[in-house]
Design an enzyme around this catalytic site. Structure first.
Site, PDB file in Angstrom:
ATOM      1  N   GLY A   1      79.356  -9.165  18.570  1.00 48.75           N
ATOM      2  CA  GLY A   1      79.762 -10.555  19.049  1.00 48.75           C
ATOM      3  C   GLY A   1      79.757 -10.751  20.614  1.00 48.75           C
TER       4      GLY A   1
ATOM      5  N   ASP B   1      73.397  -4.859  24.125  1.00 51.18           N
ATOM      6  CA  ASP B   1      74.545  -4.190  23.463  1.00 51.18           C
ATOM      7  C   ASP B   1      74.494  -3.707  22.346  1.00 51.18           C
ATOM      8  OD1 ASP B   1      76.946  -3.552  22.902  1.00 51.18           O
ATOM      9  OD2 ASP B   1      77.667  -5.540  23.216  1.00 51.18           O
TER      10      ASP B   1
ATOM     11  N   HIS C   1      64.595 -13.877  25.718  1.00 52.85           N
ATOM     12  CA  HIS C   1      65.457 -14.779  26.583  1.00 52.85           C
ATOM     13  C   HIS C   1      65.606 -13.680  27.884  1.00 52.85           C
ATOM     14  CE1 HIS C   1      69.097 -16.991  27.929  1.00 52.85           C
ATOM     15  NE2 HIS C   1      69.541 -16.058  28.104  1.00 52.85           N
ATOM     16  N   GLU C   2      66.005 -12.587  27.526  1.00 57.56           N
ATOM     17  CA  GLU C   2      66.563 -11.711  28.751  1.00 57.56           C
ATOM     18  C   GLU C   2      65.382 -11.578  29.841  1.00 57.56           C
ATOM     19  OE1 GLU C   2      70.193 -11.838  27.425  1.00 57.56           O
ATOM     20  OE2 GLU C   2      69.520 -11.041  29.574  1.00 57.56           O
TER      21      GLU C   2
ATOM     22  N   HIS D   1      65.023 -13.834  32.315  1.00 58.19           N
ATOM     23  CA  HIS D   1      65.833 -13.582  33.593  1.00 58.19           C
ATOM     24  C   HIS D   1      65.119 -12.557  34.481  1.00 58.19           C
ATOM     25  CE1 HIS D   1      69.136 -16.003  32.339  1.00 58.19           C
ATOM     26  NE2 HIS D   1      69.690 -15.089  31.090  1.00 58.19           N
TER      27      HIS D   1
ATOM     28  N   HIS E   1      69.822 -19.688  33.549  1.00 54.28           N
ATOM     29  CA  HIS E   1      70.006 -20.558  32.188  1.00 54.28           C
ATOM     30  C   HIS E   1      69.652 -21.877  32.530  1.00 54.28           C
ATOM     31  CE1 HIS E   1      72.815 -17.077  30.684  1.00 54.28           C
ATOM     32  NE2 HIS E   1      71.403 -16.968  30.121  1.00 54.28           N
TER      33      HIS E   1
END
Lengths: 387, 85
Positions: A79, A97, A118-119, A122, A128
């Site tokens: 989470g 993670d 998504h990563e 970056h 974002h």
């Protein structure tokens, strides 16, 4: 509301990446496939290309870690924070993670593809976005079947790198010109370098005098420990053994400590991975043994050497040649398939046969494929290559 | 007897206001140097930061660390700050 540009970007279009640490949640080939697809999300709309390398320093390093993992941004377990990545000016690496339960193509768990896509935004310089439904929105969006990059993200990445070359032949990485980076060896003319570790197909497998076990497939080979490949593998066969893969077979004679790599009409003799003087030599020296064999091994039960080609096998006596009465049909070895890709005697003295991603262990006492639970054949990728 | 526990589905995960402040600092809405000592300007910054987060999260923009905002801070997300550069 719109996409956000962090402020740095890559000054070149052809980027390399390497997966330096895997999660145990998924087979390696699933991780590799999800990561490649995630890169293609951005490649599709820009001149960018992403090529996977297997050693050396990539532009983008991709890895799975838990807790503190060396960048001062410890992960928090299941989470919360799922992953993070660094903007181009900070290296562009992406970390995931491993406290999460990573999945692919299922709503359960954390979908690796969407998080990776998504990563990598970056890694390429996007921040974002506060546009609802954007890939670059900060919150996890869950598994998204038939994903297409939303317009806000397309605008953002094209703001940084321009649009795609309209004459791009295919979404696959284009062959690269030989790199002048000493760490990265040239790719073959086809430009495809992809030893799918977890396909499980082997051309050959053998041991060396110092007790190492090596598996060969295509242009690459792995050194295997009891769990799977050692770190840093696969490597290119030619780079270490001086033989251009694929090879036909490999043989180890415990009594002499010599290891043989066999290809077509020639063989190479090694002491560990060091080529002996005077090799390669002609297969004619193995009197009576055909060329282009499929497998070779010394059988633990009688110390004799066997060569397999198609659905026949030859028994060879050292210093003499093929024994009378050979070849014989492979079916003599009860329970084996009618073709063999590779065979060898492992350090436990047992003899193993490999074919089409599966393997059998032979019961030397009952002269048939071993019975045991789980049954044979088993998955080579799972039991030998750590997938 | 064990005390009755409300069924999971009605217990919404949430963070404490203190954790909420740390969240706003971690993801770039508040500079880490923000003092909690108070003062009108600090309060103003905090309200502004909360409103910015609420806008990112597409929830009611109240400027307060209300229940919906604290609950949103428990959602799975990317670890990169929202406000960069």
């Amino acid at each position: 509301r719109r996409y956000a540009i962090q402020g740095s970007r890559w000054r070149k279009h052809d980027l390399t990446y390497r997966i330096s640490a895997y999660t145990q949640d998924l087979p390696a080939f699933e991780v590799e496939s999800a990561v490649e697809k995630a890169f293609q999300v951005w490649a599709k709309h820009t001149p960018l290309t992403f090529t996977r390398i297997y050693w050396g320093r990539p532009d983008l390093d991709v890895k799975f870690s838990v807790g503190e993992h060396g960048d001062g941004n410890p992960f928090d377990g299941a989470g919360g924070e799922l992953a993070h990545a660094f903007f181009p000016q900070y290296g562009g690496d992406a970390h995931f993670d491993d406290g999460e339960t990573w999945t692919v193509r299922t709503p359960g768990g954390t979908d690796l593809f969407i998080v990776a896509a998504h990563e990598f935004g970056h890694s390429l310089g996007l921040g974002h976005s506060d546009v609802r439904g954007s890939l670059m929105a900060p919150f996890y969006q869950g598994y998204t079947p038939a994903f297409t990059l939303p317009p806000d993200d397309v605008e953002g990445i094209q703001n940084l790198y321009g649009v795609a070359d309209i004459d791009r032949p295919s979404p696959h990485p284009r062959p690269r010109p030989p790199s002048n980076d000493v760490d990265v060896p040239d790719y073959d003319a086809r430009g495809t370098v992809d030893p799918t570790t977890c396909s499980g197909h082997l051309d050959a497998i053998t041991r060396t005098k110092n007790g190492s076990t090596y598996a060969f497939a295509g242009e690459f080979f792995w050194r295997l420990n009891d769990i799977g490949p050692d770190p840093g593998y696969p490597m290119r066969i030619h780079d270490i053994w001086g033989v251009v893969g694929p090879i036909d077979a490999a043989l180890f004679w415990p009594s002499t400590g010599k290891t043989y790599l066999i290809k077509g009409e020639r063989y190479w003799r090694f002491t560990n991975a060091v080529l002996d003087e005077g090799y390669p030599a002609s297969m004619e020296r193995f009197r009576g043994v055909p060329t282009n064999v499929d497998a070779a091994f010394e059988w633990g039960r009688n110390g004799k050497t066997y060569f397999i080609k198609g659905n026949q096998y030859w028994r060879y006596s050292k210093g003499w040649g093929v024994d009378d009465g050979y070849p014989q049909p492979l079916s003599v070895w009860t329970g084996l398939p009618d073709r063999i890709d590779a065979a060898f005697q492992w350090k436990n003295g047992k003899t193993y046969f490999f074919q089409g991603g599966r393997y059998w262990r032979f019961d030397d006492d009952n002269l048939r494929v071993a019975e045991s639970d789980p049954q044979y054949p088993r998955s080579t990728a799972e039991w030998w290559l750590g997938c | 007897m064990p005390t009755p526990v409300p069924p999971l589905s009605t217990v919404k995960p949430t963070v404490s206001p203190q954790q909420g402040l740390k969240y706003l600092q971690k993801f770039g809405y508040l500079s880490t140097g923000t003092s909690q000592a108070g003062g009108l300007q600090a309060q103003g910054n905090l309200n502004k930061a909360i409103r910015q987060f609420q806008r990112f999260a597409h929830i009611n923009i109240t400027g307060e660390l209300d229940e919906a905002t604290l609950e949103m801070m428990t959602k799975e997300r990317c670890g990169v700050p929202d406000i960069v550069g």
